[in-house]
Motif scaffolding. Structure first.
Motif, short mmCIF file in Angstrom:
data_model
loop_
_atom_site.label_atom_id
_atom_site.label_comp_id
_atom_site.label_asym_id
_atom_site.label_seq_id
_atom_site.Cartn_x
_atom_site.Cartn_y
_atom_site.Cartn_z
N GLY A 1 41.05 34.24 36.50
CA GLY A 1 40.97 35.17 37.62
C GLY A 1 40.38 36.49 37.16
N LYS A 2 40.51 37.53 38.01
CA LYS A 2 39.87 38.80 37.69
C LYS A 2 40.64 39.55 36.60
CE LYS A 2 39.92 39.71 41.97
NZ LYS A 2 39.85 39.83 43.41
N ALA A 3 41.97 39.42 36.62
CA ALA A 3 42.76 40.17 35.64
C ALA A 3 43.57 39.27 34.72
CB ALA A 3 43.71 41.12 36.38
N PHE B 1 41.79 53.98 38.94
CA PHE B 1 40.54 53.28 38.61
C PHE B 1 39.65 53.20 39.85
CE2 PHE B 1 38.44 49.05 38.74
CZ PHE B 1 37.51 49.24 37.71
N ARG B 2 40.23 52.76 40.98
CA ARG B 2 39.42 52.62 42.21
C ARG B 2 38.72 53.92 42.56
NH1 ARG B 2 44.43 50.43 44.23
NH2 ARG B 2 44.44 48.16 44.10
N ARG B 3 39.42 55.05 42.35
CA ARG B 3 38.90 56.35 42.81
C ARG B 3 38.39 57.23 41.67
NH1 ARG B 3 43.38 57.59 47.62
NH2 ARG B 3 43.45 55.43 48.35
N ALA C 1 39.53 45.14 34.79
CA ALA C 1 39.98 45.65 36.09
C ALA C 1 38.84 45.49 37.09
CB ALA C 1 40.36 47.11 35.98
N THR C 2 39.20 45.09 38.30
CA THR C 2 38.20 45.06 39.36
C THR C 2 38.81 45.77 40.57
OG1 THR C 2 38.94 43.04 40.45
CG2 THR C 2 37.40 42.78 38.61
N ALA C 3 37.96 46.20 41.44
CA ALA C 3 38.44 46.77 42.71
C ALA C 3 37.44 46.42 43.78
CB ALA C 3 38.60 48.28 42.60
N PHE C 4 37.89 46.52 45.01
CA PHE C 4 37.05 46.22 46.16
C PHE C 4 36.43 44.83 46.00
CE2 PHE C 4 36.74 50.79 44.98
CZ PHE C 4 37.69 51.23 45.88
N ASN C 5 37.30 43.88 45.64
CA ASN C 5 36.89 42.50 45.41
C ASN C 5 35.64 42.36 44.56
OD1 ASN C 5 38.98 40.89 46.38
ND2 ASN C 5 38.49 41.59 48.45
N ASN C 6 35.80 42.86 43.34
CA ASN C 6 34.80 42.62 42.31
C ASN C 6 33.57 43.52 42.39
OD1 ASN C 6 35.12 41.05 40.09
ND2 ASN C 6 34.93 39.10 41.19
N LYS C 7 33.51 44.38 43.41
CA LYS C 7 32.32 45.24 43.52
C LYS C 7 32.36 46.32 42.45
CE LYS C 7 31.98 44.54 48.53
NZ LYS C 7 33.29 43.88 48.60
N ASP D 1 48.85 54.31 39.36
CA ASP D 1 48.50 52.90 39.64
C ASP D 1 46.99 52.73 39.64
OD1 ASP D 1 47.37 53.45 42.34
OD2 ASP D 1 49.38 54.24 42.63
N LYS D 2 46.54 51.56 40.11
CA LYS D 2 45.12 51.22 40.02
C LYS D 2 44.22 52.10 40.88
CE LYS D 2 42.88 47.21 41.03
NZ LYS D 2 42.65 45.74 41.04
N ASP D 3 44.79 52.87 41.80
CA ASP D 3 43.95 53.83 42.54
C ASP D 3 43.26 54.79 41.58
OD1 ASP D 3 43.98 52.98 45.12
OD2 ASP D 3 45.57 54.33 45.80
#
Ligand code: TMP
Ligand code: ASP
Length: 260
Positions: A15-17, A224-226, A37-43, A220-222
């Motif tokens: 999987g992704k992680a 990374f996302r942000r 780590a991935t975010a926004f479904n792998n984008k 948390d992962k935000d």
């Protein structure tokens, strides 16, 4: 046996992680936590050094606490820094999201400022399918497409609300606000023919929103996302507050570079 001459386990799924390998006994799998780590479904993709080690620990800790209050999970035991033994289950392709405070997609969808406490905990379902970007679904889709029965939905809902109450208290005790989180469930097939619904996947800052109670700082992962930086530090702080980092500091955990 020398690690290099050890037979490699058969990989079941990547999987992704995480990666799933065949376990040592029938009906078991080894769940390996990557730093990816991935975010926004792998984008968006990246690596958070040491994340796998921390998530393995955090997920172990939370699953064990949940077992203590009678929530059945796939977790058996942690094997080493990055791996845990889990029971092999049939994953229900439904992601259950529980929200206590508005953030992320619900804030966007309904124009609710992030940080607004919701009138009550809200449960949402998403279809677990990367190609489709995990679309939101209703009970009608879940039963209509045969992903789960009404009884299973009921059980997932009840378990998720119990998990939410318990985890909210647990995190509040270490000055962390449990804003929202995502759960996955699986069917455990027993030898006597019984099918049991159990909590599967992982519980970690990758799939929870965790904010410091006093500062609302994201842990948390935000991060990374942000692109907020200090990602591994935030995950480490969650582990430290949970009491699962050695007192003398993160240097005591081997197997990662950031933690040394
Ligand atoms: P959202 O605000 O993006 O819908 O996310 C809600 C919560 O669910 C948040 O804690 C992150 C988690 N989540 C996952 O773990 N996996 C996912 O694929 C998505 C979309 C959210
Ligand atoms: N888990 C999803 C991904 O890896 C979405 C997210 O967490 O933002 O793309």
């Amino acid at each position: 046996m020398h690690p290099l001459t050890m037979p490699r386990r058969k990989q079941i799924f990547e999987g992704k992680a995480k990666i799933l390998f065949q376990g040592p006994e029938p009906g078991t799998l080894v769940q390996y936590f990557k730093d990816d780590a991935t975010a926004f479904n792998n984008k968006k993709r990246g690596t958070i050094t040491g994340k796998g080690v921390l998530n393995n620990r955090i997920s172990e800790y939370l699953m064990l606490r949940l077992e203590e209050i009678g929530i059945a999970t796939h977790f058996v035991r942690r094997l080493n820094m990055r791996e845990q033994l889990v029971r092999e289950v049939e994953i229900i392709p439904v992601e259950v999201v529980v929200r206590n405070v508005a953030a992320g997609s619900i804030s966007k969808k309904f124009a609710i400022p992030e940080g607004t406490r919701l009138p009550r905990s809200i449960v949402e379902y998403y279809y677990k399918n990367d190609e489709l970007d995990d679309p939101p679904i209703s009970e009608e889709h879940i039963t209509g497409f045969g992903w789960a029965t009404i009884q299973e939905i009921d059980e997932m809902l009840n378990m998720s609300l119990r998990i939410n109450d318990f985890l909210m208290g647990l995190f509040l005790g270490i000055s962390i606000k449990l804003v929202d989180f995502k759960l996955e469930y699986g069917r455990l097939y027993h030898d006597n023919g019984d099918i049991q619904l159990v909590l599967a996947d992982e519980l970690s800052p990758d799939n929870c929103r965790l904010w410091d109670v006093h500062t609302d700082e994201k842990m948390d992962k935000d991060r990374f996302r942000r692109d907020l930086g200090k990602i591994e530090e935030a995950y480490q702080e969650v582990a430290r507050r949970l009491g699962i980092l050695p007192e003398s500091g993160p240097g005591d955990i081997q197997g990662t570079t950031t933690l040394q």
